[in-house]
Motif scaffolding. Structure first.
Motif, PDB file in Angstrom:
ATOM      1  N   ASP A  37     -28.238  -3.628 -74.901  1.00 23.79           N
ATOM      2  CA  ASP A  37     -27.701  -2.579 -74.037  1.00 23.79           C
ATOM      3  C   ASP A  37     -26.188  -2.693 -73.915  1.00 23.79           C
ATOM      4  O   ASP A  37     -25.479  -1.699 -73.945  1.00 23.79           O
ATOM      5  CB  ASP A  37     -28.319  -2.666 -72.637  1.00 23.79           C
ATOM      6  N   ARG A  38     -25.709  -3.917 -73.787  1.00 26.33           N
ATOM      7  CA  ARG A  38     -24.266  -4.126 -73.642  1.00 26.33           C
ATOM      8  C   ARG A  38     -23.535  -3.670 -74.898  1.00 26.33           C
ATOM      9  O   ARG A  38     -22.483  -3.039 -74.823  1.00 26.33           O
ATOM     10  CB  ARG A  38     -23.990  -5.608 -73.379  1.00 26.33           C
ATOM     11  N   ARG A  39     -24.107  -3.980 -76.067  1.00 32.58           N
ATOM     12  CA  ARG A  39     -23.451  -3.571 -77.314  1.00 32.58           C
ATOM     13  C   ARG A  39     -23.457  -2.062 -77.471  1.00 32.58           C
ATOM     14  O   ARG A  39     -22.464  -1.462 -77.892  1.00 32.58           O
ATOM     15  CB  ARG A  39     -24.139  -4.232 -78.508  1.00 32.58           C
ATOM     16  N   ILE A  40     -24.563  -1.433 -77.119  1.00 37.17           N
ATOM     17  CA  ILE A  40     -24.653   0.029 -77.240  1.00 37.17           C
ATOM     18  C   ILE A  40     -23.656   0.699 -76.294  1.00 37.17           C
ATOM     19  O   ILE A  40     -22.938   1.626 -76.684  1.00 37.17           O
ATOM     20  CB  ILE A  40     -26.089   0.511 -76.962  1.00 37.17           C
ATOM     21  N   ARG A  41     -23.596   0.208 -75.041  1.00 39.37           N
ATOM     22  CA  ARG A  41     -22.645   0.785 -74.085  1.00 39.37           C
ATOM     23  C   ARG A  41     -21.209   0.599 -74.551  1.00 39.37           C
ATOM     24  O   ARG A  41     -20.371   1.487 -74.404  1.00 39.37           O
ATOM     25  CB  ARG A  41     -22.842   0.159 -72.708  1.00 39.37           C
ATOM     26  N   SER A  42     -20.927  -0.534 -75.156  1.00 41.26           N
ATOM     27  CA  SER A  42     -19.581  -0.807 -75.651  1.00 41.26           C
ATOM     28  C   SER A  42     -19.209   0.163 -76.762  1.00 41.26           C
ATOM     29  O   SER A  42     -18.095   0.693 -76.795  1.00 41.26           O
ATOM     30  CB  SER A  42     -19.507  -2.244 -76.144  1.00 41.26           C
ATOM     31  N   VAL A  43     -20.133   0.404 -77.670  1.00 39.37           N
ATOM     32  CA  VAL A  43     -19.864   1.339 -78.779  1.00 39.37           C
ATOM     33  C   VAL A  43     -19.669   2.747 -78.256  1.00 39.37           C
ATOM     34  O   VAL A  43     -18.731   3.450 -78.657  1.00 39.37           O
ATOM     35  CB  VAL A  43     -21.010   1.291 -79.812  1.00 39.37           C
ATOM     36  N   VAL A  44     -20.526   3.177 -77.340  1.00 37.92           N
ATOM     37  CA  VAL A  44     -20.409   4.538 -76.801  1.00 37.92           C
ATOM     38  C   VAL A  44     -19.088   4.691 -76.049  1.00 37.92           C
ATOM     39  O   VAL A  44     -18.395   5.697 -76.199  1.00 37.92           O
ATOM     40  CB  VAL A  44     -21.614   4.855 -75.879  1.00 37.92           C
ATOM     41  N   ARG A  45     -18.734   3.676 -75.272  1.00 38.29           N
ATOM     42  CA  ARG A  45     -17.482   3.738 -74.515  1.00 38.29           C
ATOM     43  C   ARG A  45     -16.285   3.806 -75.457  1.00 38.29           C
ATOM     44  O   ARG A  45     -15.346   4.582 -75.241  1.00 38.29           O
ATOM     45  CB  ARG A  45     -17.365   2.518 -73.602  1.00 38.29           C
ATOM     46  N   SER A  46     -16.300   3.024 -76.518  1.00 30.58           N
ATOM     47  CA  SER A  46     -15.162   3.043 -77.440  1.00 30.58           C
ATOM     48  C   SER A  46     -15.092   4.373 -78.188  1.00 30.58           C
ATOM     49  O   SER A  46     -14.001   4.868 -78.465  1.00 30.58           O
ATOM     50  CB  SER A  46     -15.243   1.870 -78.412  1.00 30.58           C
ATOM     51  N   ARG A  47     -16.245   4.947 -78.513  1.00 34.33           N
ATOM     52  CA  ARG A  47     -16.231   6.268 -79.185  1.00 34.33           C
ATOM     53  C   ARG A  47     -15.634   7.324 -78.269  1.00 34.33           C
ATOM     54  O   ARG A  47     -14.829   8.140 -78.697  1.00 34.33           O
ATOM     55  CB  ARG A  47     -17.647   6.683 -79.600  1.00 34.33           C
ATOM     56  N   TRP A  48     -16.050   7.327 -76.991  1.00 39.59           N
ATOM     57  CA  TRP A  48     -15.500   8.310 -76.062  1.00 39.59           C
ATOM     58  C   TRP A  48     -14.014   8.105 -75.855  1.00 39.59           C
ATOM     59  O   TRP A  48     -13.250   9.056 -75.746  1.00 39.59           O
ATOM     60  CB  TRP A  48     -16.240   8.260 -74.718  1.00 39.59           C
ATOM     61  N   THR A  49     -13.597   6.854 -75.818  1.00 34.68           N
ATOM     62  CA  THR A  49     -12.169   6.565 -75.667  1.00 34.68           C
ATOM     63  C   THR A  49     -11.392   7.119 -76.852  1.00 34.68           C
ATOM     64  O   THR A  49     -10.326   7.722 -76.679  1.00 34.68           O
ATOM     65  CB  THR A  49     -11.946   5.046 -75.548  1.00 34.68           C
ATOM     66  N   LEU A  50     -11.924   6.936 -78.055  1.00 36.39           N
ATOM     67  CA  LEU A  50     -11.243   7.465 -79.242  1.00 36.39           C
ATOM     68  C   LEU A  50     -11.199   8.990 -79.235  1.00 36.39           C
ATOM     69  O   LEU A  50     -10.199   9.593 -79.632  1.00 36.39           O
ATOM     70  CB  LEU A  50     -11.945   6.961 -80.506  1.00 36.39           C
ATOM     71  N   ILE A  51     -12.268   9.622 -78.802  1.00 40.40           N
ATOM     72  CA  ILE A  51     -12.298  11.094 -78.750  1.00 40.40           C
ATOM     73  C   ILE A  51     -11.259  11.609 -77.757  1.00 40.40           C
ATOM     74  O   ILE A  51     -10.490  12.530 -78.059  1.00 40.40           O
ATOM     75  CB  ILE A  51     -13.717  11.594 -78.393  1.00 40.40           C
ATOM     76  N   VAL A  52     -11.226  11.014 -76.569  1.00 38.17           N
ATOM     77  CA  VAL A  52     -10.257  11.449 -75.553  1.00 38.17           C
ATOM     78  C   VAL A  52      -8.833  11.186 -76.027  1.00 38.17           C
ATOM     79  O   VAL A  52      -7.951  12.051 -75.897  1.00 38.17           O
ATOM     80  CB  VAL A  52     -10.536  10.736 -74.211  1.00 38.17           C
ATOM     81  N   LEU A  53      -8.586  10.025 -76.590  1.00 38.06           N
ATOM     82  CA  LEU A  53      -7.253   9.707 -77.097  1.00 38.06           C
ATOM     83  C   LEU A  53      -6.852  10.682 -78.210  1.00 38.06           C
ATOM     84  O   LEU A  53      -5.708  11.139 -78.256  1.00 38.06           O
ATOM     85  CB  LEU A  53      -7.223   8.267 -77.617  1.00 38.06           C
ATOM     86  N   GLY A  54      -7.777  11.015 -79.083  1.00 39.43           N
ATOM     87  CA  GLY A  54      -7.483  11.979 -80.143  1.00 39.43           C
ATOM     88  C   GLY A  54      -7.133  13.344 -79.590  1.00 39.43           C
ATOM     89  O   GLY A  54      -6.203  14.004 -80.076  1.00 39.43           O
ATOM     90  N   CYS A  55      -7.855  13.776 -78.557  1.00 37.76           N
ATOM     91  CA  CYS A  55      -7.557  15.071 -77.937  1.00 37.76           C
ATOM     92  C   CYS A  55      -6.180  15.066 -77.284  1.00 37.76           C
ATOM     93  O   CYS A  55      -5.444  16.058 -77.364  1.00 37.76           O
ATOM     94  CB  CYS A  55      -8.622  15.421 -76.904  1.00 37.76           C
ATOM     95  N   VAL A  56      -5.820  13.961 -76.643  1.00 37.08           N
ATOM     96  CA  VAL A  56      -4.502  13.856 -76.011  1.00 37.08           C
ATOM     97  C   VAL A  56      -3.404  13.922 -77.068  1.00 37.08           C
ATOM     98  O   VAL A  56      -2.395  14.637 -76.896  1.00 37.08           O
ATOM     99  CB  VAL A  56      -4.399  12.553 -75.187  1.00 37.08           C
ATOM    100  N   VAL A  57      -3.572  13.229 -78.168  1.00 38.67           N
ATOM    101  CA  VAL A  57      -2.572  13.236 -79.236  1.00 38.67           C
ATOM    102  C   VAL A  57      -2.421  14.642 -79.817  1.00 38.67           C
ATOM    103  O   VAL A  57      -1.302  15.130 -80.037  1.00 38.67           O
ATOM    104  CB  VAL A  57      -2.936  12.206 -80.333  1.00 38.67           C
ATOM    105  N   VAL A  58      -3.544  15.321 -80.051  1.00 40.84           N
ATOM    106  CA  VAL A  58      -3.484  16.688 -80.583  1.00 40.84           C
ATOM    107  C   VAL A  58      -2.794  17.605 -79.586  1.00 40.84           C
ATOM    108  O   VAL A  58      -1.954  18.438 -79.963  1.00 40.84           O
ATOM    109  CB  VAL A  58      -4.906  17.195 -80.924  1.00 40.84           C
ATOM    110  N   ALA A  59      -3.105  17.454 -78.302  1.00 41.71           N
ATOM    111  CA  ALA A  59      -2.473  18.298 -77.290  1.00 41.71           C
ATOM    112  C   ALA A  59      -0.968  18.055 -77.249  1.00 41.71           C
ATOM    113  O   ALA A  59      -0.180  19.005 -77.114  1.00 41.71           O
ATOM    114  CB  ALA A  59      -3.091  18.020 -75.918  1.00 41.71           C
ATOM    115  N   ILE A  60      -0.537  16.807 -77.376  1.00 39.58           N
ATOM    116  CA  ILE A  60       0.904  16.507 -77.388  1.00 39.58           C
ATOM    117  C   ILE A  60       1.574  17.161 -78.585  1.00 39.58           C
ATOM    118  O   ILE A  60       2.650  17.768 -78.457  1.00 39.58           O
ATOM    119  CB  ILE A  60       1.130  14.973 -77.381  1.00 39.58           C
ATOM    120  N   PHE A  61       0.958  17.084 -79.756  1.00 44.58           N
ATOM    121  CA  PHE A  61       1.544  17.726 -80.944  1.00 44.58           C
ATOM    122  C   PHE A  61       1.610  19.240 -80.801  1.00 44.58           C
ATOM    123  O   PHE A  61       2.573  19.868 -81.210  1.00 44.58           O
ATOM    124  CB  PHE A  61       0.779  17.350 -82.204  1.00 44.58           C
TER     125      PHE A  61
END
Length: 67
Positions: A37-61
């Motif tokens: 469970d801990r590994r799955i939550r970690s992967v999901v959290r990191s994926r969401w972090t990457l998605i949000v970070l990607g959206c922020v970068v695109v919005a800045i550009f």
């Protein structure tokens, strides 16, 4: 061709089945239920972090390209 009809497989017929033939397995060994469970939550959290970070970068550009 079956593995039992292959003359080269004869030495392997005496080995016990399992993930590592010839190495005894521990029937009491198991993975702690929380670790998966801990590994799955970690992967999901990191994926969401990457998605949000990607959206922020695109919005800045996009904002910078409007100037």
């Amino acid at each position: 061709m079956s593995m039992f009809s292959n003359p080269g497989s004869a030495p392997f017929r005496d080995l016990p089945p399992g993930p590592h033939p010839g190495v005894p397995t521990d029937p009491d060994a198991h993975v702690a239920p929380d670790s998966l469970d801990r590994r799955i939550r970690s992967v999901v959290r990191s994926r969401w972090t990457l998605i949000v970070l990607g959206c922020v970068v695109v919005a800045i550009f996009v904002v910078l390209s409007l100037y």
